[in-house]
Scaffold this motif. Structure first.
Motif, short mmCIF file in Angstrom:
data_model
loop_
_atom_site.label_atom_id
_atom_site.label_comp_id
_atom_site.label_asym_id
_atom_site.label_seq_id
_atom_site.Cartn_x
_atom_site.Cartn_y
_atom_site.Cartn_z
N MET A 135 50.44 33.24 35.74
CA MET A 135 49.51 33.47 34.65
C MET A 135 48.61 34.67 34.93
SD MET A 135 48.31 29.75 33.25
CE MET A 135 47.59 29.18 34.74
N LEU A 136 48.21 34.76 36.19
CA LEU A 136 47.35 35.86 36.56
C LEU A 136 48.06 37.20 36.35
CD1 LEU A 136 44.58 36.51 37.82
CD2 LEU A 136 45.69 36.46 40.06
N ALA A 137 49.33 37.26 36.68
CA ALA A 137 50.09 38.50 36.55
C ALA A 137 50.27 38.88 35.09
CB ALA A 137 51.44 38.35 37.22
N SER A 138 50.39 37.91 34.22
CA SER A 138 50.57 38.25 32.80
C SER A 138 49.29 38.80 32.19
CB SER A 138 51.04 37.02 32.02
OG SER A 138 50.06 36.00 32.07
N VAL A 139 48.14 38.41 32.75
CA VAL A 139 46.87 38.91 32.22
C VAL A 139 46.53 40.26 32.82
CG1 VAL A 139 44.37 38.46 32.10
CG2 VAL A 139 45.99 36.59 31.79
N ILE B 261 49.39 43.31 42.72
CA ILE B 261 48.61 42.31 43.48
C ILE B 261 48.57 40.99 42.71
CG2 ILE B 261 46.32 41.74 44.37
CD1 ILE B 261 45.91 44.70 44.94
N ALA B 262 48.37 41.04 41.41
CA ALA B 262 48.34 39.83 40.59
C ALA B 262 49.69 39.13 40.64
CB ALA B 262 47.96 40.18 39.15
N SER B 263 50.76 39.90 40.59
CA SER B 263 52.10 39.31 40.69
C SER B 263 52.29 38.64 42.04
CB SER B 263 53.17 40.38 40.50
OG SER B 263 53.08 40.92 39.22
N SER B 264 51.86 39.29 43.11
CA SER B 264 51.98 38.75 44.45
C SER B 264 51.18 37.46 44.59
CB SER B 264 51.51 39.78 45.47
OG SER B 264 51.50 39.24 46.75
N ASP C 233 52.52 33.69 45.36
CA ASP C 233 51.96 32.89 46.47
C ASP C 233 51.45 31.54 45.97
OD1 ASP C 233 52.57 34.88 48.26
OD2 ASP C 233 50.53 35.71 48.30
N ILE C 234 50.83 31.52 44.82
CA ILE C 234 50.34 30.26 44.24
C ILE C 234 51.50 29.33 43.95
CG2 ILE C 234 49.24 29.24 42.21
CD1 ILE C 234 47.32 31.65 42.21
N MET C 235 52.56 29.86 43.37
CA MET C 235 53.73 29.03 43.05
C MET C 235 54.37 28.49 44.34
SD MET C 235 53.73 28.83 39.88
CE MET C 235 55.26 28.03 39.57
#
Length: 93
Positions: free
Chosen positions: A1-5, A10-13, A17-19
């Protein structure tokens, strides 16, 4: 979700990591529950065995109530007196 926003590397990474953290947590919880189930089964099995042992010991204790140890002189005299009273009752019959 963070990467899509945020749409950054870094957001993708961080999202990956969260997943991964969730996957590890899921595996840990599943493993822990399996171990807990196994331990619960062992406890139930041992509980039944302990109950059987307690029952057997209580029967043995009931049978061996004429055993006296040093210092239990009153208990011994009391039991002898009870035996003599019973003997007199049966002797009078």
């Amino acid at each position: 979700m963070l990467a899509s926003v945020l749409r950054t590397s870094i957001a993708s990474s961080v999202s990956i990591d969260i997943m991964c953290a969730f996957v590890v947590m899921k595996k840990y919880v599943s493993k822990t529950l399996l171990e807990q189930t196994y331990i619960n089964e062992l406890v139930l099995k041992d509980s039944k065995r302990i109950d059987l042992l307690e029952e057997t010991f209580s029967k043995f204790k009931e049978k061996s109530n004429h055993l006296f140890f040093e210092g239990q002189i009153y208990n011994a005299y009391s039991k002898i007196s009870e035996i003599f009273k019973r003997a007199k009752i049966f002797n009078n019959c």
